[in-house]
Design an enzyme around this catalytic site. Structure first.
Site, PDB file in Angstrom:
ATOM      1  N   ARG A 209       0.858  -1.189   0.000  1.00  0.00           N
ATOM      2  CA  ARG A 209       0.000   0.000   0.000  1.00  0.00           C
ATOM      3  C   ARG A 209       0.896   1.242   0.000  1.00  0.00           C
ATOM      4  O   ARG A 209       1.661   1.461   0.934  1.00  0.00           O
ATOM      5  CB  ARG A 209      -0.913  -0.010   1.229  1.00  0.00           C
ATOM      6  CG  ARG A 209      -1.752   1.251   1.359  1.00  0.00           C
ATOM      7  CD  ARG A 209      -2.779   1.204   2.496  1.00  0.00           C
ATOM      8  NE  ARG A 209      -3.469   2.474   2.544  1.00  0.00           N
ATOM      9  CZ  ARG A 209      -3.437   3.331   3.553  1.00  0.00           C
ATOM     10  NH1 ARG A 209      -2.793   3.029   4.681  1.00  0.00           N
ATOM     11  NH2 ARG A 209      -4.056   4.486   3.469  1.00  0.00           N
TER      12      ARG A 209
ATOM     13  N   HIS B 282      -2.831  11.058   0.773  1.00  0.00           N
ATOM     14  CA  HIS B 282      -2.366  10.801   2.131  1.00  0.00           C
ATOM     15  C   HIS B 282      -1.757  12.110   2.667  1.00  0.00           C
ATOM     16  O   HIS B 282      -0.583  12.169   3.026  1.00  0.00           O
ATOM     17  CB  HIS B 282      -1.366   9.645   2.153  1.00  0.00           C
ATOM     18  CG  HIS B 282      -1.227   8.978   3.483  1.00  0.00           C
ATOM     19  ND1 HIS B 282      -1.376   7.618   3.675  1.00  0.00           N
ATOM     20  CD2 HIS B 282      -0.954   9.480   4.704  1.00  0.00           C
ATOM     21  CE1 HIS B 282      -1.190   7.327   4.954  1.00  0.00           C
ATOM     22  NE2 HIS B 282      -0.923   8.443   5.598  1.00  0.00           N
TER      23      HIS B 282
ATOM     24  N   GLU C  82      -7.795   8.551   5.834  1.00  0.00           N
ATOM     25  CA  GLU C  82      -8.138   9.181   7.107  1.00  0.00           C
ATOM     26  C   GLU C  82      -8.587  10.631   6.978  1.00  0.00           C
ATOM     27  O   GLU C  82      -7.904  11.547   7.483  1.00  0.00           O
ATOM     28  CB  GLU C  82      -6.945   9.094   8.069  1.00  0.00           C
ATOM     29  CG  GLU C  82      -6.443   7.687   8.303  1.00  0.00           C
ATOM     30  CD  GLU C  82      -5.407   7.602   9.416  1.00  0.00           C
ATOM     31  OE1 GLU C  82      -4.947   8.656   9.876  1.00  0.00           O
ATOM     32  OE2 GLU C  82      -5.080   6.490   9.837  1.00  0.00           O
TER      33      GLU C  82
ATOM     34  N   ASN D 105      -8.194   1.684   9.508  1.00  0.00           N
ATOM     35  CA  ASN D 105      -6.935   1.866  10.231  1.00  0.00           C
ATOM     36  C   ASN D 105      -7.235   1.876  11.719  1.00  0.00           C
ATOM     37  O   ASN D 105      -8.118   2.610  12.174  1.00  0.00           O
ATOM     38  CB  ASN D 105      -6.273   3.206   9.869  1.00  0.00           C
ATOM     39  CG  ASN D 105      -5.806   3.246   8.422  1.00  0.00           C
ATOM     40  OD1 ASN D 105      -5.873   2.254   7.709  1.00  0.00           O
ATOM     41  ND2 ASN D 105      -5.335   4.404   7.998  1.00  0.00           N
TER      42      ASN D 105
ATOM     43  N   TYR E 280      -5.305   1.788  15.684  1.00  0.00           N
ATOM     44  CA  TYR E 280      -4.113   1.770  16.543  1.00  0.00           C
ATOM     45  C   TYR E 280      -4.452   1.607  18.019  1.00  0.00           C
ATOM     46  O   TYR E 280      -3.801   0.877  18.740  1.00  0.00           O
ATOM     47  CB  TYR E 280      -3.300   3.061  16.367  1.00  0.00           C
ATOM     48  CG  TYR E 280      -2.660   3.146  15.004  1.00  0.00           C
ATOM     49  CD1 TYR E 280      -1.422   2.565  14.762  1.00  0.00           C
ATOM     50  CD2 TYR E 280      -3.320   3.759  13.943  1.00  0.00           C
ATOM     51  CE1 TYR E 280      -0.839   2.611  13.504  1.00  0.00           C
ATOM     52  CE2 TYR E 280      -2.747   3.807  12.676  1.00  0.00           C
ATOM     53  CZ  TYR E 280      -1.513   3.231  12.469  1.00  0.00           C
ATOM     54  OH  TYR E 280      -0.951   3.261  11.219  1.00  0.00           O
TER      55      TYR E 280
ATOM     56  N   GLU F 215      -4.171  -0.227   7.938  1.00  0.00           N
ATOM     57  CA  GLU F 215      -3.051   0.137   8.824  1.00  0.00           C
ATOM     58  C   GLU F 215      -3.296  -0.419  10.204  1.00  0.00           C
ATOM     59  O   GLU F 215      -4.398  -0.308  10.743  1.00  0.00           O
ATOM     60  CB  GLU F 215      -2.905   1.664   8.991  1.00  0.00           C
ATOM     61  CG  GLU F 215      -2.315   2.367   7.823  1.00  0.00           C
ATOM     62  CD  GLU F 215      -2.205   3.877   8.027  1.00  0.00           C
ATOM     63  OE1 GLU F 215      -2.045   4.338   9.179  1.00  0.00           O
ATOM     64  OE2 GLU F 215      -2.307   4.588   7.014  1.00  0.00           O
TER      65      GLU F 215
HETATM   66  C1  GCO Z   1      -2.246   7.370   9.357  1.00  0.00           C
HETATM   67  C2  GCO Z   1      -1.201   7.593   9.009  1.00  0.00           C
HETATM   68  C3  GCO Z   1       0.164   7.207   9.138  1.00  0.00           C
HETATM   69  C4  GCO Z   1       0.742   7.359  10.483  1.00  0.00           C
HETATM   70  C5  GCO Z   1       0.327   6.258  11.389  1.00  0.00           C
HETATM   71  C6  GCO Z   1       0.898   6.379  12.766  1.00  0.00           C
HETATM   72  O1  GCO Z   1      -2.784   7.076   8.225  1.00  0.00           O
HETATM   73  O2  GCO Z   1      -2.612   7.648  10.467  1.00  0.00           O
HETATM   74  O3  GCO Z   1      -1.443   7.046   7.760  1.00  0.00           O
HETATM   75  O4  GCO Z   1       0.648   8.089   8.216  1.00  0.00           O
HETATM   76  O5  GCO Z   1       2.102   7.366  10.354  1.00  0.00           O
HETATM   77  O6  GCO Z   1      -1.050   6.254  11.531  1.00  0.00           O
HETATM   78  O7  GCO Z   1       0.462   7.556  13.354  1.00  0.00           O
END
Ligand code: GCO
Length: 443
Positions: free
Chosen positions: A83, A126, A171, A297, A299, A353
């Protein structure tokens, strides 16, 4: 702590049809600044005190020059897909035509990926908006959405069948809220009256781009990538639960509900009029254009409590946390996917992600990042749990292929499964990269 990435023997994620990949973004890795127009992140980096280490994206991982080695590196990891994002200011001139040199740069990468049977997942935006468009109002200017459609139209015509999947935006929450409301990302505009206006133009840009992608590239999978930070109440009090639901609508549902329901969340009625987006007739129909896939995505999660002045207050995340301070809470990943699947009629999902910043140490040429392996192990299994509960997830991308420019954090936070020495540009596969490779190749 786990030192290997494993999944239950029956897992659909052990099938060869499940796509594993690694992800990057243009501004974060490319450098090659002289060969493109300036973007909003160049300007932001040149503004004092915006980037923690005072760095910029002028060289980054020098992927602009080292892309051939980097494609070899990607191939060596055994992944099915890569990607990447296209730098809009590299491929489109100020007058809105193709810049052939920039286009050729990506054609070479896409052709090389194809020759290695690596599927290209291309993100069109992006976050690196051409600065000349920001000078005319950026995402606060409706016209930018049409400029994006023109870019998507031209580029998808030249890329032809080289692309397996297109994501319009990455995002939009970050572009809109962090860029035009909190001001901690480029272009650094602050004010509650701006965020939702920018968000609407971003979503409009997405819908307009979907129209041309569906026409120019009907055989690729065309969709969008959204990020989610699931919201949890600090207590079971009615006030905390209500505050949390408001935060969820404000940060998460705001970007997905229009895609599937053609409408913004009801909390719009509680926002002051001056904070509302300007919605023209027909906009919501454009925004809710059919998508072939949803990129997710993930985290971390966020915890909220009620607040007397604001609708909600986010509290400091508890431990365990990664090096960037984000709580490690994989259960939220499963709950997120299941809840989205309950709320909306989802197309197939790709995890576009997921990953962790860890305080890596290079010792005798080795990065033994067991903490990152543990993160990946638990999050891959969280995805598997969601699949078991009925969510159709077709692939997973590790963020990131390699350490890179982490936006406002500069180069201080390392998200790669490959370590980058920024002085020598030498890449070293971390233990997590080797574990990821083993998972993929042992399927
Ligand atoms: C995101 C971002 C990344 C960041 C990652 C960590 O899409 O948020 O694509 O660019 O680096 O999320 O913060």
């Amino acid at each position: 702590m786990t030192v290997k990435l494993t999944l239950p023997a029956q897992s659909k994620m052990l099938s060869k049809d499940f796509i594993y990949g690694v992800a990057t973004a243009s501004f974060q890795i490319e450098g090659g600044k002289d060969a493109r127009l300036p973007c909003i992140w160049d300007t932001f980096c040149n503004t004092p005190n915006k980037i923690i280490d005072g760095s910029n994206g002028e060289v980054a991982c020098d992927h602009f020059n080292l892309w051939q080695d980097d494609v070899e590196l990607i191939d060596s990891l055994g992944v099915d897909a890569y990607r990447l994002s296209i730098s809009w200011p590299r491929v489109i001139t100020e007058s809105g035509e193709l810049n052939q040199a920039g286009v050729n740069y990506y054609l070479n990468i896409l052709d090389r990926l194809k020759s290695k049977n690596i599927k290209a997942f291309v993100t069109l935006y992006h976050w690196d908006l051409p600065q000349h468009l920001e000078d005319k109002g950026g995402w606060l200017n409706r016209e930018t959405a049409y400029k994006f459609q023109n870019y998507a139209d031209l580029i998808s015509k030249v890329f032809g069948d080289r692309v397996y999947a297109y994501a319009t935006l990455n995002e939009p929450f970050c572009s809109a809220f962090l860029g035009y409301e909190a001001g901690v990302h480029a272009p650094g505009i602050v004010g509650k009256e701006f965020g939702k206006k920018a968000a609407h133009h971003l979503l409009l840009a997405h819908g307009l781009a979907m129209q041309v992608l569906a026409k120019n590239s009907p055989s690729s999978q065309n969709g969008i990538v959204l990020n989610f930070t699931p919201c949890y109440p600090e207590s079971d009090s009615a006030a905390d639960i209500k505050a949390t639901s408001f935060a969820d609508d404000y940060f998460n549902q705001w970007y997905i509900k229009p895609l599937f329901d053609g409408d913004y969340p009801e909390i719009m009625a509680e926002l002051p009029k001056e904070n509302h987006p300007e919605i023209l007739e027909g906009d919501m129909a454009i925004i809710s254009h059919h998508i072939d896939f949803l990129g997710v995505n993930f985290y971390t999660r966020a915890i909220y409590r009620a607040d007397a002045e604001e609708h909600f207050l986010q509290i400091k995340p508890p431990a365990p946390r990664t090096d960037i301070g984000w709580e490690i809470y994989p259960k939220a990943f499963t709950e997120l996917l299941v809840s989205l699947n309950d709320k909306y009629v989802l197309p197939p999902v790709y995890i576009t992600e997921n990953g962790a910043a860890m305080a890596d140490k290079l010792v005798d040429g080795v990065i033994n990042d067991l903490d990152r392996i543990d993160y990946y192990h638990n999050h891959l299994n969280a995805v598997n749990d969601a699949i078991v509960q009925g969510v159709q997830v077709n692939g997973y991308f590790a963020w990131s292929l390699m350490d890179n420019f982490e936006w406002a954090e500069g180069y201080l936070k390392r998200f790669g499964i490959v370590y980058v020495d920024y002085d020598s540009q030498v890449r070293t596969i971390k233990a997590s990269g080797l574990a990821y490779k083993a998972l993929i190749t042992n399927r």
